[in-house]
Scaffold this motif. Structure first.
Motif, PDB file in Angstrom:
ATOM      1  N   GLN A 127       0.859  -1.275  -0.026  1.00  0.00           N
ATOM      2  CA  GLN A 127      -0.050   0.203   0.040  1.00  0.00           C
ATOM      3  C   GLN A 127       0.599   1.138   0.039  1.00  0.00           C
ATOM      4  OE1 GLN A 127      -2.558  -0.531   3.155  1.00  0.00           O
ATOM      5  NE2 GLN A 127      -3.965  -2.087   2.057  1.00  0.00           N
ATOM      6  N   VAL A 128       1.759   1.332  -1.093  1.00  0.00           N
ATOM      7  CA  VAL A 128       2.645   2.456  -1.212  1.00  0.00           C
ATOM      8  C   VAL A 128       2.317   3.130  -2.273  1.00  0.00           C
ATOM      9  CG1 VAL A 128       4.493   1.543   0.273  1.00  0.00           C
ATOM     10  CG2 VAL A 128       4.346   1.204  -2.298  1.00  0.00           C
ATOM     11  N   HIS A 129       2.514   4.489  -2.196  1.00  0.00           N
ATOM     12  CA  HIS A 129       2.148   5.288  -3.503  1.00  0.00           C
ATOM     13  C   HIS A 129       3.582   5.353  -4.470  1.00  0.00           C
ATOM     14  CE1 HIS A 129       1.280   8.733  -6.151  1.00  0.00           C
ATOM     15  NE2 HIS A 129       2.563   9.390  -5.628  1.00  0.00           N
ATOM     16  N   TYR A 130       3.415   4.762  -5.621  1.00  0.00           N
ATOM     17  CA  TYR A 130       4.617   4.587  -6.588  1.00  0.00           C
ATOM     18  C   TYR A 130       4.391   4.926  -7.802  1.00  0.00           C
ATOM     19  CZ  TYR A 130       2.693   0.156  -7.959  1.00  0.00           C
ATOM     20  OH  TYR A 130       1.839  -0.793  -8.413  1.00  0.00           O
ATOM     21  N   GLY A 131       5.388   4.929  -8.420  1.00  0.00           N
ATOM     22  CA  GLY A 131       5.457   5.197 -10.036  1.00  0.00           C
ATOM     23  C   GLY A 131       6.792   4.541 -10.298  1.00  0.00           C
ATOM     24  N   ILE A 132       6.617   3.786 -11.575  1.00  0.00           N
ATOM     25  CA  ILE A 132       7.819   2.894 -11.913  1.00  0.00           C
ATOM     26  C   ILE A 132       8.430   3.727 -13.022  1.00  0.00           C
ATOM     27  CG2 ILE A 132       8.757   0.724 -12.832  1.00  0.00           C
ATOM     28  CD1 ILE A 132       6.435  -0.441 -11.275  1.00  0.00           C
ATOM     29  N   TYR A 133       9.839   3.855 -13.118  1.00  0.00           N
ATOM     30  CA  TYR A 133      10.323   4.696 -14.112  1.00  0.00           C
ATOM     31  C   TYR A 133      11.255   3.713 -14.771  1.00  0.00           C
ATOM     32  CZ  TYR A 133       7.801   8.566 -12.647  1.00  0.00           C
ATOM     33  OH  TYR A 133       6.876   9.305 -12.203  1.00  0.00           O
ATOM     34  N   VAL A 134      11.307   3.183 -15.985  1.00  0.00           N
ATOM     35  CA  VAL A 134      12.492   2.299 -16.710  1.00  0.00           C
ATOM     36  C   VAL A 134      13.398   3.326 -17.675  1.00  0.00           C
ATOM     37  CG1 VAL A 134      12.947   0.460 -18.125  1.00  0.00           C
ATOM     38  CG2 VAL A 134      10.562   0.435 -16.508  1.00  0.00           C
ATOM     39  N   VAL A 135      14.564   3.436 -17.119  1.00  0.00           N
ATOM     40  CA  VAL A 135      15.390   4.348 -17.639  1.00  0.00           C
ATOM     41  C   VAL A 135      16.723   3.619 -18.605  1.00  0.00           C
ATOM     42  CG1 VAL A 135      16.966   6.392 -17.416  1.00  0.00           C
ATOM     43  CG2 VAL A 135      15.073   5.927 -15.748  1.00  0.00           C
ATOM     44  N   GLU A 136      16.744   3.805 -19.570  1.00  0.00           N
ATOM     45  CA  GLU A 136      17.629   2.932 -20.456  1.00  0.00           C
ATOM     46  C   GLU A 136      18.609   4.078 -21.149  1.00  0.00           C
ATOM     47  OE1 GLU A 136      14.667   1.147 -23.201  1.00  0.00           O
ATOM     48  OE2 GLU A 136      15.154  -0.801 -22.219  1.00  0.00           O
ATOM     49  N   MET A 137      19.744   3.417 -21.626  1.00  0.00           N
ATOM     50  CA  MET A 137      20.819   4.191 -22.178  1.00  0.00           C
ATOM     51  C   MET A 137      20.485   4.247 -23.889  1.00  0.00           C
ATOM     52  SD  MET A 137      23.123   4.907 -19.610  1.00  0.00           S
ATOM     53  CE  MET A 137      24.409   5.337 -20.922  1.00  0.00           C
ATOM     54  N   ASP A 138      20.648   5.335 -24.418  1.00  0.00           N
ATOM     55  CA  ASP A 138      20.280   5.326 -25.748  1.00  0.00           C
ATOM     56  C   ASP A 138      21.583   5.072 -26.702  1.00  0.00           C
ATOM     57  OD1 ASP A 138      19.583   8.431 -27.797  1.00  0.00           O
ATOM     58  OD2 ASP A 138      19.202   6.277 -28.171  1.00  0.00           O
ATOM     59  N   LEU A 139      21.540   3.702 -27.192  1.00  0.00           N
ATOM     60  CA  LEU A 139      22.652   2.980 -27.598  1.00  0.00           C
ATOM     61  C   LEU A 139      23.113   3.583 -28.922  1.00  0.00           C
ATOM     62  CD1 LEU A 139      21.446  -0.517 -26.468  1.00  0.00           C
ATOM     63  CD2 LEU A 139      23.033   0.930 -25.473  1.00  0.00           C
ATOM     64  N   PRO A 140      24.438   3.464 -29.371  1.00  0.00           N
ATOM     65  CA  PRO A 140      25.395   2.680 -28.854  1.00  0.00           C
ATOM     66  C   PRO A 140      26.314   3.608 -27.913  1.00  0.00           C
ATOM     67  CG  PRO A 140      25.882   3.426 -30.922  1.00  0.00           C
ATOM     68  CD  PRO A 140      24.634   3.928 -30.597  1.00  0.00           C
ATOM     69  N   VAL A 141      26.094   3.303 -26.488  1.00  0.00           N
ATOM     70  CA  VAL A 141      27.012   3.859 -25.643  1.00  0.00           C
ATOM     71  C   VAL A 141      27.524   2.924 -24.724  1.00  0.00           C
ATOM     72  CG1 VAL A 141      25.963   6.221 -26.239  1.00  0.00           C
ATOM     73  CG2 VAL A 141      25.149   4.886 -24.289  1.00  0.00           C
ATOM     74  N   GLN A 142      28.596   3.345 -23.848  1.00  0.00           N
ATOM     75  CA  GLN A 142      28.774   2.407 -22.796  1.00  0.00           C
ATOM     76  C   GLN A 142      27.836   2.563 -21.810  1.00  0.00           C
ATOM     77  OE1 GLN A 142      33.187   2.827 -22.258  1.00  0.00           O
ATOM     78  NE2 GLN A 142      33.137   0.741 -22.546  1.00  0.00           N
ATOM     79  N   PHE A 143      27.757   1.575 -20.799  1.00  0.00           N
ATOM     80  CA  PHE A 143      26.700   1.705 -19.754  1.00  0.00           C
ATOM     81  C   PHE A 143      27.265   2.699 -18.633  1.00  0.00           C
ATOM     82  CE2 PHE A 143      25.241  -0.402 -15.632  1.00  0.00           C
ATOM     83  CZ  PHE A 143      24.039  -0.175 -15.720  1.00  0.00           C
ATOM     84  N   ASN A 144      26.284   3.568 -18.191  1.00  0.00           N
ATOM     85  CA  ASN A 144      26.584   4.427 -17.025  1.00  0.00           C
ATOM     86  C   ASN A 144      25.572   4.372 -15.926  1.00  0.00           C
ATOM     87  OD1 ASN A 144      26.741   6.701 -15.471  1.00  0.00           O
ATOM     88  ND2 ASN A 144      28.250   7.520 -17.029  1.00  0.00           N
TER      89      ASN A 144
ATOM     90  N   ASN B 119      20.435   8.903 -11.913  1.00  0.00           N
ATOM     91  CA  ASN B 119      20.026  10.400 -11.706  1.00  0.00           C
ATOM     92  C   ASN B 119      19.025  11.004 -12.942  1.00  0.00           C
ATOM     93  OD1 ASN B 119      22.210  10.587  -9.920  1.00  0.00           O
ATOM     94  ND2 ASN B 119      23.650  11.134 -11.251  1.00  0.00           N
ATOM     95  N   ALA B 120      19.005  10.219 -13.903  1.00  0.00           N
ATOM     96  CA  ALA B 120      18.034  10.791 -14.850  1.00  0.00           C
ATOM     97  C   ALA B 120      16.737  10.307 -14.440  1.00  0.00           C
ATOM     98  CB  ALA B 120      18.255  10.071 -16.218  1.00  0.00           C
TER      99      ALA B 120
ATOM    100  N   ASN C 297      21.874  16.884 -19.048  1.00  0.00           N
ATOM    101  CA  ASN C 297      21.252  17.597 -20.207  1.00  0.00           C
ATOM    102  C   ASN C 297      20.725  16.350 -21.081  1.00  0.00           C
ATOM    103  OD1 ASN C 297      21.835  20.241 -19.526  1.00  0.00           O
ATOM    104  ND2 ASN C 297      23.933  19.889 -20.337  1.00  0.00           N
ATOM    105  N   GLY C 298      19.669  16.722 -21.936  1.00  0.00           N
ATOM    106  CA  GLY C 298      19.280  15.934 -22.973  1.00  0.00           C
ATOM    107  C   GLY C 298      18.383  14.742 -22.445  1.00  0.00           C
ATOM    108  N   ILE C 299      17.808  14.683 -21.458  1.00  0.00           N
ATOM    109  CA  ILE C 299      16.966  13.768 -20.870  1.00  0.00           C
ATOM    110  C   ILE C 299      15.591  13.778 -21.910  1.00  0.00           C
ATOM    111  CG2 ILE C 299      15.423  12.794 -19.032  1.00  0.00           C
ATOM    112  CD1 ILE C 299      17.481  13.921 -17.312  1.00  0.00           C
TER     113      ILE C 299
END
Length: 193
Positions: free
Chosen positions: A6-23, A29-30, A176-178
């Protein structure tokens, strides 16, 4: 699980804009900045996508006292136990105030490894303790996967970790650029007769 808690929540799936190395720091932060701009959340759960909680008594909530590491046992590790005492990887519950006091996750860790050790060093520098979920509750299963060969371990991670406490004195790293790539919508149709 979250509904039963019973928690108030939102789920945000954040992915890298490929092709880049994982960060992972950049992703966290995004997600934080996006969620903060959309919802009035006081708690953020930074969660690796390959981890699934086993015990629904593992409460997805924040403590006002300190960040909480929700993973106390993980199927990815031998014997399931965490690899070392300062390990905070996988899933961490962190309040808005704590996130801002720690000045976010570091965006400097490109490739695999180091960002979790960095956040632990920032916590120590701010005299924050780390809370952990009890071992019999913080159980997670890891989806098996191979490490992406285009994302090697970060060769500078040890140097960056040593400097983590010094970087906390700096201003926030501005993202920048989100750009939202899509909006997920879930709906159902109920027909009345």
């Amino acid at each position: 699980m979250l509904q039963r808690q019973q928690v108030h929540y939102g789920i945000y799936v954040v992915e890298m804009d490929l092709p880049v190395q994982f960060n992972r720091g950049l992703l966290a932060n995004a997600g934080f900045l996006t969620a903060r701009s959309i919802g009035n959340y006081s708690c953020y759960i930074v969660h690796d996508v390959d981890l699934v909680p086993i015990n629904d008594r593992n409460l997805y909530k924040c403590s006002k006292a300190a960040p909480t590491h929700l993973v106390t046992r993980n199927s990815a590790f031998k014997s399931g136990k965490l690899p070392y005492d300062r390990y905070v990887g996988g899933v961490i519950a962190i309040s808005t105030v704590q996130y801002e006091e720690l000045k976010c996750f570091s965006n400097l860790y490109i490739g695999w490894g180091g960002v979790d050790d960095d956040i632990y060093k920032r916590m120590v520098a701010r005299n924050m303790t780390l809370q952990r979920t009890p071992e019999h509750i913080g159980l997670y299963m890891t989806f098996k996967h191979t490490q992406d060969s285009s994302n090697p371990p970060n060769p500078f991670k040890e140097v960056l970790i040593r400097q983590a406490a010094n970087r906390i004195k700096k201003k926030w790293i501005i993202l920048n650029g989100i750009q939202p790539q899509f909006t997920g919508i879930s709906t159902a149709l109920h027909m009345e007769r």
